[in-house]
Every structure is written in C-alpha cells, then in structure tokens.
Write a protein that holds these residues in place. Structure first.
Motif, PDB file in Angstrom:
ATOM      1  N   PHE A 243     -58.219 -36.213  47.914  1.00 52.56           N
ATOM      2  CA  PHE A 243     -56.774 -36.461  47.889  1.00 52.56           C
ATOM      3  C   PHE A 243     -56.016 -35.145  47.819  1.00 52.56           C
ATOM      4  O   PHE A 243     -56.573 -34.079  47.547  1.00 52.56           O
ATOM      5  CB  PHE A 243     -56.395 -37.326  46.681  1.00 52.56           C
ATOM      6  CG  PHE A 243     -56.316 -36.552  45.394  1.00 52.56           C
ATOM      7  CD1 PHE A 243     -55.079 -36.185  44.868  1.00 52.56           C
ATOM      8  CD2 PHE A 243     -57.463 -36.161  44.713  1.00 52.56           C
ATOM      9  CE1 PHE A 243     -54.993 -35.458  43.694  1.00 52.56           C
ATOM     10  CE2 PHE A 243     -57.380 -35.434  43.535  1.00 52.56           C
ATOM     11  CZ  PHE A 243     -56.137 -35.086  43.018  1.00 52.56           C
ATOM     12  N   ALA A 244     -54.710 -35.227  48.068  1.00 53.84           N
ATOM     13  CA  ALA A 244     -53.787 -34.117  47.846  1.00 53.84           C
ATOM     14  C   ALA A 244     -52.513 -34.693  47.260  1.00 53.84           C
ATOM     15  O   ALA A 244     -52.175 -35.866  47.495  1.00 53.84           O
ATOM     16  CB  ALA A 244     -53.487 -33.362  49.140  1.00 53.84           C
ATOM     17  N   ALA A 245     -51.803 -33.881  46.475  1.00 55.64           N
ATOM     18  CA  ALA A 245     -50.577 -34.349  45.833  1.00 55.64           C
ATOM     19  C   ALA A 245     -49.558 -33.224  45.802  1.00 55.64           C
ATOM     20  O   ALA A 245     -49.907 -32.043  45.837  1.00 55.64           O
ATOM     21  CB  ALA A 245     -50.880 -34.847  44.419  1.00 55.64           C
ATOM     22  N   PHE A 246     -48.307 -33.602  45.744  1.00 58.00           N
ATOM     23  CA  PHE A 246     -47.224 -32.625  45.681  1.00 58.00           C
ATOM     24  C   PHE A 246     -46.145 -33.146  44.739  1.00 58.00           C
ATOM     25  O   PHE A 246     -46.029 -34.350  44.484  1.00 58.00           O
ATOM     26  CB  PHE A 246     -46.615 -32.387  47.075  1.00 58.00           C
ATOM     27  CG  PHE A 246     -45.945 -33.595  47.666  1.00 58.00           C
ATOM     28  CD1 PHE A 246     -44.593 -33.849  47.447  1.00 58.00           C
ATOM     29  CD2 PHE A 246     -46.663 -34.507  48.438  1.00 58.00           C
ATOM     30  CE1 PHE A 246     -43.982 -34.980  47.968  1.00 58.00           C
ATOM     31  CE2 PHE A 246     -46.055 -35.638  48.972  1.00 58.00           C
ATOM     32  CZ  PHE A 246     -44.710 -35.878  48.731  1.00 58.00           C
ATOM     33  N   ALA A 247     -45.337 -32.221  44.205  1.00 59.08           N
ATOM     34  CA  ALA A 247     -44.231 -32.591  43.332  1.00 59.08           C
ATOM     35  C   ALA A 247     -43.305 -31.405  43.156  1.00 59.08           C
ATOM     36  O   ALA A 247     -43.711 -30.245  43.281  1.00 59.08           O
ATOM     37  CB  ALA A 247     -44.732 -33.069  41.971  1.00 59.08           C
ATOM     38  N   THR A 248     -42.059 -31.685  42.849  1.00 63.72           N
ATOM     39  CA  THR A 248     -41.079 -30.628  42.612  1.00 63.72           C
ATOM     40  C   THR A 248     -41.446 -29.800  41.396  1.00 63.72           C
ATOM     41  O   THR A 248     -41.214 -28.587  41.376  1.00 63.72           O
ATOM     42  CB  THR A 248     -39.681 -31.246  42.429  1.00 63.72           C
ATOM     43  OG1 THR A 248     -39.310 -31.917  43.635  1.00 63.72           O
ATOM     44  CG2 THR A 248     -38.646 -30.180  42.125  1.00 63.72           C
ATOM     45  N   GLU A 249     -42.017 -30.425  40.375  1.00 62.36           N
ATOM     46  CA  GLU A 249     -42.406 -29.719  39.159  1.00 62.36           C
ATOM     47  C   GLU A 249     -43.900 -29.896  38.922  1.00 62.36           C
ATOM     48  O   GLU A 249     -44.473 -30.950  39.207  1.00 62.36           O
ATOM     49  CB  GLU A 249     -41.615 -30.222  37.957  1.00 62.36           C
ATOM     50  CG  GLU A 249     -40.115 -29.972  38.063  1.00 62.36           C
ATOM     51  CD  GLU A 249     -39.368 -30.358  36.793  1.00 62.36           C
ATOM     52  OE1 GLU A 249     -40.026 -30.550  35.746  1.00 62.36           O
ATOM     53  OE2 GLU A 249     -38.130 -30.462  36.827  1.00 62.36           O
ATOM     54  N   ALA A 250     -44.501 -28.841  38.367  1.00 65.70           N
ATOM     55  CA  ALA A 250     -45.946 -28.865  38.122  1.00 65.70           C
ATOM     56  C   ALA A 250     -46.336 -29.954  37.134  1.00 65.70           C
ATOM     57  O   ALA A 250     -47.428 -30.527  37.223  1.00 65.70           O
ATOM     58  CB  ALA A 250     -46.404 -27.489  37.612  1.00 65.70           C
ATOM     59  N   LYS A 251     -45.456 -30.263  36.189  1.00 63.51           N
ATOM     60  CA  LYS A 251     -45.798 -31.235  35.154  1.00 63.51           C
ATOM     61  C   LYS A 251     -46.089 -32.609  35.746  1.00 63.51           C
ATOM     62  O   LYS A 251     -46.870 -33.379  35.180  1.00 63.51           O
ATOM     63  CB  LYS A 251     -44.683 -31.316  34.112  1.00 63.51           C
ATOM     64  CG  LYS A 251     -43.340 -31.755  34.653  1.00 63.51           C
ATOM     65  CD  LYS A 251     -42.284 -31.766  33.557  1.00 63.51           C
ATOM     66  CE  LYS A 251     -42.023 -30.395  33.011  1.00 63.51           C
ATOM     67  NZ  LYS A 251     -41.397 -29.476  33.998  1.00 63.51           N
ATOM     68  N   ALA A 252     -45.498 -32.935  36.908  1.00 65.09           N
ATOM     69  CA  ALA A 252     -45.782 -34.221  37.542  1.00 65.09           C
ATOM     70  C   ALA A 252     -47.218 -34.267  38.042  1.00 65.09           C
ATOM     71  O   ALA A 252     -47.886 -35.306  37.969  1.00 65.09           O
ATOM     72  CB  ALA A 252     -44.808 -34.478  38.689  1.00 65.09           C
ATOM     73  N   LEU A 253     -47.714 -33.143  38.564  1.00 63.09           N
ATOM     74  CA  LEU A 253     -49.103 -33.095  39.015  1.00 63.09           C
ATOM     75  C   LEU A 253     -50.066 -33.142  37.838  1.00 63.09           C
ATOM     76  O   LEU A 253     -51.198 -33.631  37.968  1.00 63.09           O
ATOM     77  CB  LEU A 253     -49.340 -31.830  39.842  1.00 63.09           C
ATOM     78  CG  LEU A 253     -48.548 -31.736  41.153  1.00 63.09           C
ATOM     79  CD1 LEU A 253     -48.844 -30.421  41.864  1.00 63.09           C
ATOM     80  CD2 LEU A 253     -48.873 -32.909  42.067  1.00 63.09           C
TER      81      LEU A 253
END
Length: 631
Positions: A153-163
């Motif tokens: 999988f891969a994931a992205f988010a505006t803030e690192a805390k979401a990942l």
C-alpha cells in the motif's frame, strides 16, 4: 488550511472506513467545517474542510464525477482566466469551488493541469478508467503533503500525524534526519520527516501511483528566471516589481470571508504587504489585523533597539491607518511548557521560539481573522538582502559602477576599497579556498553537544552539510532561493497556524514573484551602497518614508530570548538528568555536557549563541523522548 488524506492498496485488500476516519480525526484542527471520506475499494480519499474564501462555501469533498474522485486543499488565483479557457460561464463560475476548477482542468489537460493552475494547492485524483492515483502539488509546496509507501500500500496526508495512525507505518525515528535537525540543515527534501519512511512530494511535481505499485514522478516546474524578465532596464524592473507584488497580494485578499491577519515584523516584506493590503481592502469595511512581537518600551536598551521589531512596526502604524494592531510582549511565558504540544502539532523537532508564533496566531484568530499573512520568502525572492553587488558588476564589466560601489561598501565595512575589489576579482574556486569550509553560527557549540563520531561520519559522507547562514558572493540571494525552494523540507508554521484555526498565506513565495526575482540583477537590488533599492524606489508611496533610508538590520522575533532560556535552565537540566541514561538520546547528543553547561554558574556566563544552541539541543532531546513515550 484544509487538509487531504488517502490510501491506495496494491495487494488486493480493501481500504476500510475505520482507517480513513482515524486519518481524518488526526487532522481535525484543519476540518472545523467538516471531515468526509470516500471509500472506493482499492483506494480511499478524504478531506478536512476549513472555509476561508467565498468559494469555499461551495466546497463539498470528496467530489465524485464520471469515474473521477477528487480531494484538494487549494486556493486558485487565476479562476477567471481558467474559466475563459475552459469555456465556463461567469454565472456558473460564481458557484464553483476551487476544487471544481481543478477537476475541470484535469479533464481538459490531464496530468499537465497543474502547470495551468496559479495559487497554492495540493490535490489527489483517483482515475477509475486508468486505475491510478494522481497527486499534484503547487510549485512552491505551500500546501503540505507527506507520503509513505509500505508493503502492499501507499498513503498520503497533509500532516505526518495522519500517517502515524496507520498500523503499518513504523514508529521509528530517522537518524539522518535527526542529525539534520541538530545541525539545522533542512535543505535536503527526501528525509523531510523525522519518522523513518515518511517523505514529501516535492513542490512542482505530479505523482502517479498505479494499482501494481508503480510510482512515477513528473516535475512540471523548477525555480527559474522567466525569460521575459531577463536583461531588461531599471525602469522595467521597477514597474513590473510593483505590478506583480500588487497582483500577488490582492489575489490572496479579494475573496476572503473574514478580515486578514498579518504578522508585522517591522521589516520590508511585512511592511510591503501591510501597505498594499490596505489598498486592496479599501471599500470592504475590513481593516488589516496586525500583530508584532516586540520588547516592552521600557526594556529596549541600546543593544536591542535596532533589532527590535517595535521601531519598524510603529513606522507602519504611523502611516497606515487601515491597520488594527496589537503588540505581543513576552512576560512570564515558558517556552518549555509550550513545547509540550509543539512536537505533535508541528510534525517535527520544535523551534525554541515557536510558542511566540502560537501566541500571535491565537491573537489573530480571537480577533476574527481566518488567514495569517507573513513576509517570509521576500529575502529569497524579490527583496533579497544583497550583501554585495560587486561580483555581478565585475562580470558585466561595468567598471565605473563597480569602483563606485566598491568605495561605498568599503567605507561602510571599514576596509580598503582595493582590498575589497581584489577579493571580488578572484575566481570562485580561489575564494572558496581562501574562505575555507563554510560554517554556521554556533558550530563550535553544536559540535560540543553532538556525538562527535556520528556527526563526523555524516559530514564526511556528505549526508549533512553545515550551511553558511548568509551566502556572500556573486550569486547571493539566488543561491539562497534555490536552496530554500528545492528543500521544501519543513512546513514552516502551517500546522501551527492551522492548530489555531488559521490558513497561512505567504505572497512573497508567489510563483510569479520567484520567476521575476531570479531575473533581477544584483545591480538593481543594491544601489549606492543600499540594499533593497528596488523596493525603496518602486514602493516609495506605499512604504513608510523612514524605509527610504533605514539601515540594514534583522528584526528579531524575541530579543529577550536569552533571559527566557536562562530562566528555564534549571527545568531543562532536571529533564536531561532524568534522560541521560537513555540510549535513544545518548546515541545522538552529549547529554553529560548539556547537563554540565546548564549548571547555574555556567548558564550565567554563557553567551547568546551558546544558550540558543543549548535550547535547540534540549528540544531535540525532548522530541526524541516524547516520540519514545519516555515523558
């Protein structure tokens, strides 16, 4: 600032709603107006909404249309031009959110759509027909985007805390990135997070992610001088400078729902924004909400008077009646207390004076602002602090101007004009040999508190460079610009502003201003020994008259910081004693030396540079301890 997040799976598993909900909840400060997500099987996209502009009233993301799903955090400035090109009627445009325009641009130009957008943006589009995810980031990287690719999988988010809410993201700190934080080298963009495996997508880049796990990047923009601005005369630069600045500031003002806020440092860049914004807000009924961090009037001694922001800010207040101002003056604030939440908010090692920004953001929001403007970026783009224009004059063989500027600069530097000129005439390789290895302020103290073997290994391997604080020479501000824009490593204060309910706005980092600023020759920026000659001449009717002759100087965020650090020394020492046997800390920092130098007798005799380095080392240790759950 709004936020986006999402996941794409390569292993045939489905994205779960609970996973997406956790990611959105981690960024709830960016979603006061709603958090939504859409699960589309092998992929899932989500959006946190903060309404700032008039068009944000029509935002309702994710958008799902004809096999395309989009989420975006965006402010698109060329809406009218896009609508004309895309044949969108004016009455329809009035009801379209910026995200709708991005989707229309993608339909028209596909992956090349980002280069047609002007503004700050970050978007993600799931294209069902192509079975791929398309991520696009604005040229400067003003809207944040963290990325993680793991097994399947891969994931992205505006803030690192979401990942970090994802169970498959490792809870491990990156040793190289931590060393970069310790030596204050944020120029390398790959390891942009202290967490292992978390990186960013560079500004000016489109990323495609296919269901088979193939990831491809296409760079659509790099910092460069626009050809139409190269080789023009002084009159052209004066007229174009003024026009582009007004455009860049006005397009960030004209669609706001609430009065704008501005961190008024008292320097050229924030004063320019304050002056032009007053003209742009005329007739709206709103004043510009400004705030300045300054010393109390009765505490300004001779050593701090020139660096305190109060003087320049007061000049603006005296000549700009459209400003609604407040002063933030340090009293008994404790930066250690503020740092207790800074690690989580900022996604990074906190800065020792970060709490000052927190207080100013909180003040602006309490007075009704939803945006926070600042002048960051001017030094690197259109208002550089040109230390010397002699090298460019020498290369251009403008001998008369060269010797005139050399004499002026020599008088201010108290050196001989011939000696100064000879130094400029030397070839670059010889000048580098004479100067030796570049260093940073406080490099001696930085080396004292680092584990020497590890620091030396990083430096020798070329992984960490000790950058010079101010680059002096023929490329001057242009080199600094490229370093700043290519790194895009730290989302400077965007998270902190969002935590207070504000969108961070930096007009000096407008794409148009960068492409113009890189084309302006140093000889136009520094005239008759005065730097920022372009701003002084082109904006003489906008800047306070005192700016026409104000001397060089750097406004300090908090001139009384030495006293603040000394006041916290005892508490810092107690924490470090408690942590000194922890291998996670001792592998990076010489805790014993920090404890030794924080003893009362040592602290009283330490100078400002040493105290600043000690505070930085302590906050690095505190961040590591917080991440490990030790405190």
């Amino acid at each position: 600032m709004s936020a986006i997040f999402g996941i794409i799976r390569f292993d045939g598993k489905q994205v779960t709603d609970d996973t997406l909900k956790r990611m959105g909840a981690a960024m709830r400060t960016r979603g006061p107006d709603g958090i939504r997500h859409l699960n589309i099987g092998p992929a899932g996209l989500g959006h946190c909404l903060m309404r700032v502009t008039r068009e944000d009233r029509f935002e309702w993301q994710p958008i799902e249309q004809d096999g395309l799903v989009l989420v975006a955090d965006a402010r698109i400035d060329n809406r009218d031009a896009l609508a004309e090109t895309l044949d969108i009627a004016p009455d329809r445009l009035e009801r379209m959110a910026d995200s709708d325009l991005i989707l229309a641009a993608y339909r028209e130009w596909g992956s090349e759509c980002a280069d047609h957008l002007l503004g700050d943006f970050m978007f993600a589009i799931w294209d069902d027909a192509r079975q791929r995810l398309c991520l696009g980031r604005d040229p400067i990287g003003m809207r944040g985007l963290y990325w993680y690719q793991g097994d399947g999988f891969a994931a992205f988010a505006t803030e690192a805390k979401a990942l970090m809410t994802l169970v498959d993201v490792p809870r491990k700190l990156d040793d190289v990135r931590l060393m970069r934080a310790i030596v204050r080298d944020f120029r390398t963009g790959e390891n942009s997070s202290p967490v292992t495996g978390l990186t960013t997508i560079r500004g000016g880049t489109i990323r495609f992610v296919s269901l088979d796990g193939v990831v491809e990047d296409t760079v659509y923009w790099e910092p460069h001088a626009a050809s139409e601005h190269v080789g023009r005369d002084a009159a052209y630069y004066h007229e174009t400078y003024r026009r582009l600045l007004i455009e860049a500031i006005d397009c960030r003002l004209r669609r706001l729902l609430d009065p704008p806020g501005l961190l008024l440092s008292g320097g050229f860049d924030s004063a320019i924004i304050a002056g032009i914004a007053g003209q742009g807000m005329a007739g709206t009924g709103h004043r510009i909400l400004t705030i300045t961090s300054a010393m109390a009037p009765d505490e300004r001694d001779a050593s701090h008077r020139d660096s305190d922001a109060r003087r320049g800010a007061q000049w603006c207040l005296d000549h700009m009646p459209h400003l609604d101002h407040s002063w933030w003056v340090q009293s008994d604030e404790d930066f250690l207390k503020a740092a207790g939440t800074a690690e989580h908010v900022g996604d990074d090692v906190p800065l020792q004076l970060g709490f000052v920004f927190d207080e100013m953001y909180r003040d602006l929001r309490s007075r009704g602002a939803r945006t926070a403007f600042d002048g960051i970026g001017g030094d690197e783009t259109v208002n550089p602090r040109i230390r010397s224009a002699l090298a460019s004059l020498w290369r251009a063989r403008r001998w008369g101007r060269f010797w005139r500027e050399a004499r002026i600069e020599a008088r201010s530097a108290h050196v001989g004009a011939l000696r100064l000129a000879i130094g400029v005439m030397l070839p670059q390789w010889l000048r580098r040999l004479v100067r030796g290895r570049p260093g940073v302020d406080g490099v001696h103290w930085t080396s004292r508190y680092c584990v020497s073997e590890q620091l030396e290994a990083f430096v020798e391997a070329g992984d960490v460079q000790l950058p010079k604080q101010v680059i002096v020479g023929d490329l001057g501000a242009r080199l600094r610009t490229l370093e700043l824009l290519r790194s895009r490593a730290r989302q400077n204060n965007a998270n902190e502003a969002a935590a207070q309910g504000l969108e961070l706005v930096r007009p000096m980092l407008d794409r148009r201003l960068i492409e113009f600023g890189l084309a302006v020759p140093d000889s136009v920026q520094r005239v008759n020994g005065r730097y920022r000659a372009l701003a002084r001449a082109a904006l003489a009717d906008i800047l306070p008259p005192e700016f026409a002759t104000r001397p060089p100087g750097q406004e300090m965020l908090l001139p009384g910081s030495e006293r603040m650090i000394r006041g916290a020394a005892s508490a810092m020492r107690e924490d470090l004693i408690r942590w000194q046997d922890r291998p996670e800390l001792s592998s990076h920092l010489r805790i014993d030396r920090l404890v030794e130098d924080l003893a009362p007798d040592r602290v009283e005799t330490a100078d400002g540079i040493q105290l600043a380095v000690i505070a930085r080392m302590y906050l690095t240790a505190r961040y590591i301890a917080w991440f490990r759950g030790l405190n």
